[in-house]
Motif scaffolding. Structure first.
Motif, PDB file in Angstrom:
ATOM      1  N   GLY A  40      -4.430 -14.816   6.051  1.00 38.03           N
ATOM      2  CA  GLY A  40      -4.369 -12.853   6.473  1.00 38.03           C
ATOM      3  C   GLY A  40      -5.681 -12.075   6.230  1.00 38.03           C
ATOM      4  N   ALA A  41      -6.044 -11.093   6.828  1.00 45.05           N
ATOM      5  CA  ALA A  41      -6.401  -9.986   6.317  1.00 45.05           C
ATOM      6  C   ALA A  41      -5.857  -9.621   5.083  1.00 45.05           C
ATOM      7  N   PRO A  42      -6.466  -8.411   3.717  1.00 40.21           N
ATOM      8  CA  PRO A  42      -5.691  -7.962   3.136  1.00 40.21           C
ATOM      9  C   PRO A  42      -5.026  -6.520   3.392  1.00 40.21           C
ATOM     10  N   PRO A  43      -4.075  -5.864   3.539  1.00 39.45           N
ATOM     11  CA  PRO A  43      -3.795  -5.173   3.933  1.00 39.45           C
ATOM     12  C   PRO A  43      -4.779  -3.522   3.020  1.00 39.45           C
ATOM     13  N   PRO A  44      -5.579  -2.854   3.833  1.00 37.08           N
ATOM     14  CA  PRO A  44      -6.378  -1.758   3.882  1.00 37.08           C
ATOM     15  C   PRO A  44      -5.706  -1.061   2.423  1.00 37.08           C
ATOM     16  N   ARG A  45      -6.300  -0.364   1.101  1.00 34.05           N
ATOM     17  CA  ARG A  45      -6.214  -0.226  -0.305  1.00 34.05           C
ATOM     18  C   ARG A  45      -6.895   1.704   0.657  1.00 34.05           C
ATOM     19  N   GLY A  46      -4.968   1.727   0.010  1.00 32.74           N
ATOM     20  CA  GLY A  46      -4.916   3.741  -0.948  1.00 32.74           C
ATOM     21  C   GLY A  46      -4.689   4.607   0.959  1.00 32.74           C
ATOM     22  N   LEU A  47      -4.149   3.520   1.543  1.00 34.91           N
ATOM     23  CA  LEU A  47      -3.434   3.929   2.678  1.00 34.91           C
ATOM     24  C   LEU A  47      -1.918   5.000   2.416  1.00 34.91           C
ATOM     25  N   PRO A  48      -1.554   5.549   2.618  1.00 37.14           N
ATOM     26  CA  PRO A  48      -0.781   6.596   1.698  1.00 37.14           C
ATOM     27  C   PRO A  48       0.971   6.109   2.319  1.00 37.14           C
ATOM     28  N   ARG A  49       2.152   5.888   1.252  1.00 36.72           N
ATOM     29  CA  ARG A  49       3.068   5.243   1.689  1.00 36.72           C
ATOM     30  C   ARG A  49       3.696   5.874   2.789  1.00 36.72           C
ATOM     31  N   ALA A  50       3.881   7.427   2.995  1.00 33.60           N
ATOM     32  CA  ALA A  50       4.498   8.475   4.012  1.00 33.60           C
ATOM     33  C   ALA A  50       2.874   9.155   4.336  1.00 33.60           C
ATOM     34  N   GLN A  51       3.268   9.944   5.194  1.00 34.35           N
ATOM     35  CA  GLN A  51       2.460  11.202   5.134  1.00 34.35           C
ATOM     36  C   GLN A  51       2.799  12.487   4.337  1.00 34.35           C
ATOM     37  N   TYR A  52       2.066  13.111   4.028  1.00 30.00           N
ATOM     38  CA  TYR A  52       2.291  14.678   3.209  1.00 30.00           C
ATOM     39  C   TYR A  52       1.589  15.214   3.440  1.00 30.00           C
ATOM     40  N   GLU A  53       1.834  16.838   2.874  1.00 25.18           N
ATOM     41  CA  GLU A  53       0.382  17.585   2.825  1.00 25.18           C
ATOM     42  C   GLU A  53       0.192  17.284   1.775  1.00 25.18           C
ATOM     43  N   ARG A  54      -1.175  17.533   1.220  1.00 24.66           N
ATOM     44  CA  ARG A  54      -1.561  17.504  -0.341  1.00 24.66           C
ATOM     45  C   ARG A  54      -2.578  18.570  -0.057  1.00 24.66           C
ATOM     46  N   THR A  55      -2.320  19.718  -1.630  1.00 27.20           N
ATOM     47  CA  THR A  55      -3.426  20.473  -1.638  1.00 27.20           C
ATOM     48  C   THR A  55      -4.251  20.735  -3.129  1.00 27.20           C
ATOM     49  N   TYR A  56      -5.248  20.106  -2.852  1.00 24.61           N
ATOM     50  CA  TYR A  56      -5.782  19.797  -4.679  1.00 24.61           C
ATOM     51  C   TYR A  56      -6.948  21.609  -4.343  1.00 24.61           C
ATOM     52  N   VAL A  57      -6.483  21.888  -5.565  1.00 27.70           N
ATOM     53  CA  VAL A  57      -6.841  23.040  -6.460  1.00 27.70           C
ATOM     54  C   VAL A  57      -8.689  22.580  -7.448  1.00 27.70           C
ATOM     55  N   LEU A  58      -9.497  22.490  -6.445  1.00 27.20           N
ATOM     56  CA  LEU A  58     -10.275  21.853  -7.364  1.00 27.20           C
ATOM     57  C   LEU A  58     -11.334  22.909  -8.335  1.00 27.20           C
ATOM     58  N   LEU A  59     -11.429  22.680  -9.781  1.00 29.83           N
ATOM     59  CA  LEU A  59     -12.554  23.358 -11.204  1.00 29.83           C
ATOM     60  C   LEU A  59     -13.548  23.470 -11.052  1.00 29.83           C
ATOM     61  N   ILE A  65     -10.699  12.772  -0.773  1.00 31.11           N
ATOM     62  CA  ILE A  65     -10.075  11.642  -0.532  1.00 31.11           C
ATOM     63  C   ILE A  65      -8.982  11.013   0.258  1.00 31.11           C
ATOM     64  N   GLY A  66      -8.252  10.324   0.772  1.00 31.10           N
ATOM     65  CA  GLY A  66      -6.896  10.213   1.583  1.00 31.10           C
ATOM     66  C   GLY A  66      -6.964  10.257   2.974  1.00 31.10           C
ATOM     67  N   ASP A  67      -6.137   9.605   3.381  1.00 30.56           N
ATOM     68  CA  ASP A  67      -6.016   8.943   4.875  1.00 30.56           C
ATOM     69  C   ASP A  67      -4.906   9.405   5.144  1.00 30.56           C
ATOM     70  N   LEU A  68      -5.596  10.863   5.126  1.00 29.97           N
ATOM     71  CA  LEU A  68      -3.321  12.120   5.079  1.00 29.97           C
ATOM     72  C   LEU A  68      -4.277  12.372   6.222  1.00 29.97           C
ATOM     73  N   ASP A  69      -2.976  13.320   6.964  1.00 32.57           N
ATOM     74  CA  ASP A  69      -3.024  13.695   8.289  1.00 32.57           C
ATOM     75  C   ASP A  69      -3.738  15.762   7.484  1.00 32.57           C
ATOM     76  N   ALA A  70      -3.217  16.390   6.684  1.00 36.84           N
ATOM     77  CA  ALA A  70      -3.200  17.629   5.766  1.00 36.84           C
ATOM     78  C   ALA A  70      -3.779  17.434   4.406  1.00 36.84           C
ATOM     79  N   ARG A  71      -4.856  17.505   4.435  1.00 35.46           N
ATOM     80  CA  ARG A  71      -5.573  17.837   3.182  1.00 35.46           C
ATOM     81  C   ARG A  71      -6.200  18.845   3.670  1.00 35.46           C
ATOM     82  N   ARG A  72      -5.908  19.999   2.585  1.00 39.67           N
ATOM     83  CA  ARG A  72      -6.393  21.124   1.794  1.00 39.67           C
ATOM     84  C   ARG A  72      -7.180  21.547  -0.057  1.00 39.67           C
ATOM     85  N   VAL A  73      -8.349  22.102   0.388  1.00 36.96           N
ATOM     86  CA  VAL A  73      -8.843  21.883  -1.044  1.00 36.96           C
ATOM     87  C   VAL A  73      -9.132  23.495  -1.626  1.00 36.96           C
TER      88      VAL A  73
END
Length: 228
Positions: free
Chosen positions: A125-144, A177-185
């Motif tokens: 069988g096709a391997p499951p895609p890598r990098g998918l989140p276990r569950a959806q969550y909102e992520r905010t990344y402070v980029l320096l 990066i990330g298959d998330l519904d909410a990504r803020r930088v």
């Protein structure tokens, strides 16, 4: 069918009785019914359900379809569904999800010692895609910016860690990066990057919410983050 048995006695009388022991009627010259086996999908993979169809121009009874896995174990038997397709008699069998890689054997049998076999190969069988989140969550990344030192990172911690637990880093790719519904930088001093950060995220990581903050010192950054 009516069968007549005739005999001639050595000493004939007016009334004679004749007996035969172990009489057997054998049909000769008849053709054995031909059975065609097929399966869908043509190239199954582990986890797929396979539908097997047997077809014959002869009406058959006591039809049984068995699938033997590469290890020799049989797949759980399910009901064989009979039907007609014009002049053809058809029998359909649907397997449980396949779990073994390799050659599977289809074995068909019916009354009158009618038998037919076929095989099909099951691929991994096709391997499951890598990098998918276990569950959806909102992520905010402070980029320096690239030239930020530890003082700037500590300023972010002072400004948002206790309240928000924002992610802190200096990689634009990590930020987007990330298959998330909410990504803020939150991009700190984006002008210090060699290219346009807003355009970068729009092209390579569409869907990112982009927020820019300008600060002359780490203390100023702390205060501006607290105001968000």
């Amino acid at each position: 069918m009516t069968v007549f048995l005739r005999s001639k006695t050595l000493w004939p009388f007016k009334h004679n009785d004749a007996y035969w022991d172990d009489v057997e009627l054998v049909a000769k010259g008849g053709e054995e019914p031909e059975v065609h086996l097929s399966h869908e999908p043509a190239n199954p993979k582990v986890g797929d359900v396979v539908t097997i169809e047997a077809r014959s121009l002869t009406a058959l009874s006591d039809v049984l379809i068995v699938v033997r896995q590469p290890t020799g174990a049989e797949l759980p038997r399910t009901e064989v569904v009979a039907g007609r397709d014009g002049d053809w008699y058809a029998w359909t069998y649907t397997t449980s999800p396949l779990s073994e890689v390799g050659t599977h054997e289809i074995m068909f049998s019916a009354a009158g010692d009618v038998e037919a076999t076929a095989t099909f190969d099951c691929a991994p069988g096709a391997p499951p895609p890598r990098g998918l989140p276990r569950a959806q969550y909102e992520r905010t990344y402070v980029l320096l910016p690239p030239d930020a030192d530890a003082a700037w990172a500590l300023a972010v911690v002072d400004g948002v860690w206790d309240r928000h637990r924002y992610t802190i880093g200096s990689s634009a790719d990590d930020a987007g990066i990330g298959d998330l519904d909410a990504r803020r930088v939150i991009a700190v001093n984006p002008g210090k990057w060699p290219s346009d950060l807003r355009a970068f995220f729009k092209e390579y990581y569409p869907g990112v919410e982009y927020v820019a903050i300008e600060a002359e010192t780490p203390d100023e950054l702390t205060q501006k983050l607290k105001q968000l």
